[in-house]
Design a protein around this motif. Structure first.
Motif, PDB file in Angstrom:
ATOM      1  N   MET A   1       0.847  -1.184   0.000  1.00 47.45           N
ATOM      2  CA  MET A   1       0.000   0.000   0.000  1.00 47.45           C
ATOM      3  C   MET A   1       0.895   1.251   0.000  1.00 47.45           C
ATOM      4  O   MET A   1       1.849   1.294  -0.714  1.00 47.45           O
ATOM      5  CB  MET A   1      -0.924  -0.021   1.218  1.00 47.45           C
ATOM      6  CG  MET A   1      -1.814  -1.258   1.309  1.00 47.45           C
ATOM      7  SD  MET A   1      -3.090  -1.248   0.067  1.00 47.45           S
ATOM      8  CE  MET A   1      -3.634  -2.922   0.156  1.00 47.45           C
ATOM      9  N   THR A   2       0.618   2.214   0.857  1.00 49.87           N
ATOM     10  CA  THR A   2       1.438   3.417   0.897  1.00 49.87           C
ATOM     11  C   THR A   2       1.741   3.778   2.340  1.00 49.87           C
ATOM     12  O   THR A   2       1.135   3.255   3.275  1.00 49.87           O
ATOM     13  CB  THR A   2       0.692   4.604   0.254  1.00 49.87           C
ATOM     14  OG1 THR A   2      -0.402   4.945   1.082  1.00 49.87           O
ATOM     15  CG2 THR A   2       0.231   4.289  -1.146  1.00 49.87           C
ATOM     16  N   ALA A   3       2.670   4.705   2.508  1.00 48.11           N
ATOM     17  CA  ALA A   3       3.000   5.180   3.852  1.00 48.11           C
ATOM     18  C   ALA A   3       1.797   5.877   4.480  1.00 48.11           C
ATOM     19  O   ALA A   3       1.537   5.729   5.681  1.00 48.11           O
ATOM     20  CB  ALA A   3       4.192   6.119   3.790  1.00 48.11           C
ATOM     21  N   ILE A   4       1.053   6.617   3.685  1.00 51.48           N
ATOM     22  CA  ILE A   4      -0.143   7.299   4.195  1.00 51.48           C
ATOM     23  C   ILE A   4      -1.170   6.275   4.655  1.00 51.48           C
ATOM     24  O   ILE A   4      -1.766   6.406   5.718  1.00 51.48           O
ATOM     25  CB  ILE A   4      -0.747   8.235   3.127  1.00 51.48           C
ATOM     26  CG1 ILE A   4       0.183   9.416   2.884  1.00 51.48           C
ATOM     27  CG2 ILE A   4      -2.125   8.722   3.533  1.00 51.48           C
ATOM     28  CD1 ILE A   4      -0.229  10.313   1.754  1.00 51.48           C
ATOM     29  N   GLY A   5      -1.368   5.249   3.849  1.00 52.18           N
ATOM     30  CA  GLY A   5      -2.325   4.202   4.211  1.00 52.18           C
ATOM     31  C   GLY A   5      -1.933   3.499   5.484  1.00 52.18           C
ATOM     32  O   GLY A   5      -2.765   3.246   6.360  1.00 52.18           O
ATOM     33  N   ASP A   6      -0.649   3.199   5.625  1.00 50.79           N
ATOM     34  CA  ASP A   6      -0.158   2.514   6.819  1.00 50.79           C
ATOM     35  C   ASP A   6      -0.326   3.387   8.061  1.00 50.79           C
ATOM     36  O   ASP A   6      -0.827   2.934   9.089  1.00 50.79           O
ATOM     37  CB  ASP A   6       1.309   2.131   6.630  1.00 50.79           C
ATOM     38  CG  ASP A   6       1.848   1.334   7.800  1.00 50.79           C
ATOM     39  OD1 ASP A   6       1.189   0.350   8.194  1.00 50.79           O
ATOM     40  OD2 ASP A   6       2.917   1.701   8.320  1.00 50.79           O
ATOM     41  N   LEU A   7       0.065   4.644   7.972  1.00 51.30           N
ATOM     42  CA  LEU A   7      -0.067   5.564   9.096  1.00 51.30           C
ATOM     43  C   LEU A   7      -1.533   5.764   9.463  1.00 51.30           C
ATOM     44  O   LEU A   7      -1.910   5.713  10.636  1.00 51.30           O
ATOM     45  CB  LEU A   7       0.587   6.914   8.770  1.00 51.30           C
ATOM     46  CG  LEU A   7       0.410   8.002   9.837  1.00 51.30           C
ATOM     47  CD1 LEU A   7       1.087   7.583  11.143  1.00 51.30           C
ATOM     48  CD2 LEU A   7       0.977   9.317   9.334  1.00 51.30           C
ATOM     49  N   GLY A   8      -2.368   5.995   8.470  1.00 52.36           N
ATOM     50  CA  GLY A   8      -3.791   6.194   8.720  1.00 52.36           C
ATOM     51  C   GLY A   8      -4.436   4.989   9.377  1.00 52.36           C
ATOM     52  O   GLY A   8      -5.232   5.125  10.311  1.00 52.36           O
ATOM     53  N   GLN A 127      -6.540  10.100  -1.154  1.00 53.00           N
ATOM     54  CA  GLN A 127      -5.712   9.880   0.033  1.00 53.00           C
ATOM     55  C   GLN A 127      -6.313   8.816   0.947  1.00 53.00           C
ATOM     56  O   GLN A 127      -5.625   7.913   1.415  1.00 53.00           O
ATOM     57  CB  GLN A 127      -5.547  11.183   0.823  1.00 53.00           C
ATOM     58  CG  GLN A 127      -4.808  12.255   0.079  1.00 53.00           C
ATOM     59  CD  GLN A 127      -3.361  11.869  -0.219  1.00 53.00           C
ATOM     60  OE1 GLN A 127      -2.669  11.359   0.646  1.00 53.00           O
ATOM     61  NE2 GLN A 127      -2.926  12.090  -1.444  1.00 53.00           N
ATOM     62  N   PHE A 128      -7.608   8.935   1.212  1.00 54.83           N
ATOM     63  CA  PHE A 128      -8.247   8.063   2.193  1.00 54.83           C
ATOM     64  C   PHE A 128      -8.401   6.630   1.696  1.00 54.83           C
ATOM     65  O   PHE A 128      -8.449   5.700   2.493  1.00 54.83           O
ATOM     66  CB  PHE A 128      -9.607   8.643   2.598  1.00 54.83           C
ATOM     67  CG  PHE A 128     -10.184   8.006   3.821  1.00 54.83           C
ATOM     68  CD1 PHE A 128      -9.540   8.118   5.039  1.00 54.83           C
ATOM     69  CD2 PHE A 128     -11.359   7.281   3.750  1.00 54.83           C
ATOM     70  CE1 PHE A 128     -10.063   7.522   6.179  1.00 54.83           C
ATOM     71  CE2 PHE A 128     -11.888   6.686   4.874  1.00 54.83           C
ATOM     72  CZ  PHE A 128     -11.237   6.810   6.092  1.00 54.83           C
ATOM     73  N   ARG A 129      -8.458   6.425   0.395  1.00 52.61           N
ATOM     74  CA  ARG A 129      -8.588   5.083  -0.172  1.00 52.61           C
ATOM     75  C   ARG A 129      -7.472   4.181   0.322  1.00 52.61           C
ATOM     76  O   ARG A 129      -7.693   3.027   0.663  1.00 52.61           O
ATOM     77  CB  ARG A 129      -8.579   5.145  -1.697  1.00 52.61           C
ATOM     78  CG  ARG A 129      -8.632   3.769  -2.361  1.00 52.61           C
ATOM     79  CD  ARG A 129      -8.664   3.880  -3.873  1.00 52.61           C
ATOM     80  NE  ARG A 129      -7.552   4.604  -4.410  1.00 52.61           N
ATOM     81  CZ  ARG A 129      -6.397   4.044  -4.796  1.00 52.61           C
ATOM     82  NH1 ARG A 129      -6.234   2.749  -4.695  1.00 52.61           N
ATOM     83  NH2 ARG A 129      -5.443   4.791  -5.289  1.00 52.61           N
ATOM     84  N   HIS A 130      -6.267   4.718   0.411  1.00 52.65           N
ATOM     85  CA  HIS A 130      -5.121   3.923   0.858  1.00 52.65           C
ATOM     86  C   HIS A 130      -5.291   3.477   2.315  1.00 52.65           C
ATOM     87  O   HIS A 130      -4.907   2.367   2.677  1.00 52.65           O
ATOM     88  CB  HIS A 130      -3.826   4.707   0.688  1.00 52.65           C
ATOM     89  CG  HIS A 130      -3.573   5.123  -0.724  1.00 52.65           C
ATOM     90  ND1 HIS A 130      -3.317   4.215  -1.730  1.00 52.65           N
ATOM     91  CD2 HIS A 130      -3.575   6.345  -1.312  1.00 52.65           C
ATOM     92  CE1 HIS A 130      -3.158   4.862  -2.878  1.00 52.65           C
ATOM     93  NE2 HIS A 130      -3.310   6.148  -2.647  1.00 52.65           N
ATOM     94  N   VAL A 131      -5.873   4.335   3.133  1.00 53.53           N
ATOM     95  CA  VAL A 131      -6.119   3.989   4.537  1.00 53.53           C
ATOM     96  C   VAL A 131      -7.132   2.852   4.620  1.00 53.53           C
ATOM     97  O   VAL A 131      -6.934   1.864   5.336  1.00 53.53           O
ATOM     98  CB  VAL A 131      -6.618   5.218   5.330  1.00 53.53           C
ATOM     99  CG1 VAL A 131      -6.991   4.833   6.748  1.00 53.53           C
ATOM    100  CG2 VAL A 131      -5.576   6.326   5.316  1.00 53.53           C
ATOM    101  N   VAL A 132      -8.208   2.968   3.865  1.00 53.46           N
ATOM    102  CA  VAL A 132      -9.251   1.936   3.887  1.00 53.46           C
ATOM    103  C   VAL A 132      -8.716   0.619   3.333  1.00 53.46           C
ATOM    104  O   VAL A 132      -8.999  -0.451   3.878  1.00 53.46           O
ATOM    105  CB  VAL A 132     -10.503   2.407   3.112  1.00 53.46           C
ATOM    106  CG1 VAL A 132     -11.541   1.309   3.046  1.00 53.46           C
ATOM    107  CG2 VAL A 132     -11.097   3.644   3.763  1.00 53.46           C
TER     108      VAL A 132
END
Length: 156
Positions: A1-8, A127-132
């Motif tokens: 995934m991404t760093a943003i997704g992982d952090l979120g 942005q939020f898609r990566h978190v989900v």
């Protein structure tokens, strides 16, 4: 995934952080969170005790209807609770809570709800898609989304 997704995803797993907005709604200050958040009061399926969760509104198709997503899929406790007992109360902005009935949307309706959300909030969704995706553990496409959607219909 991404760093943003992982952090979120890690932030969403922090119980203290995600429960903090509950106090705002209880103090009738939910309007501070904006119109895209609501608090769902539901009954625990095994304890019978009242439980609370603050959720993001994915769609608000009519005055008495809200659609929310279960970002942790079918394993989310609030989702499992409303499947067992669909009677709930919904707190929106700083209004008094209203009785509601929850209904899990079928796949085509869930796909439409997410498509509407993506269309209305494209930059946020990027942005939020990566978190989900990180919380669900799988990618989200355009159809057959693995993200359960729940319609909350207020009883006025």
């Amino acid at each position: 995934m991404t760093a943003i997704g992982d952090l979120g995803a890690r932030l969403l797993r922090n119980r203290r952080l995600v429960r903090a907005p509950i106090w705002l709604f209880r103090a009738r200050a939910g309007a501070l969170l904006g119109s895209r958040m609501l608090m769902l009061e539901h009954v625990g399926r095994t304890t019978g005790q009242l439980r609370y969760v603050v959720l993001e509104v994915v769609d608000h198709p009519s005055v008495d209807t809200y659609v929310v997503a279960s970002g942790f899929g079918t394993k989310a406790q609030w989702f499992r609770n409303i499947c067992a007992n669909p009677n709930a109360r919904v707190w929106v902005k700083s209004h008094r809570p209203a009785a509601a009935v929850a209904r899990v949307l079928d796949q085509p309706a869930a796909d439409r709800a997410l498509d509407t959300f993506r269309t209305r909030h494209p930059r946020y969704w990027d942005q939020f898609r990566h978190v989900v995706e990180e919380t669900l553990g799988q990618p989200i496409g355009d159809t057959d989304i693995p993200l359960p959607m729940v319609e909350l219909r207020l009883e006025r």
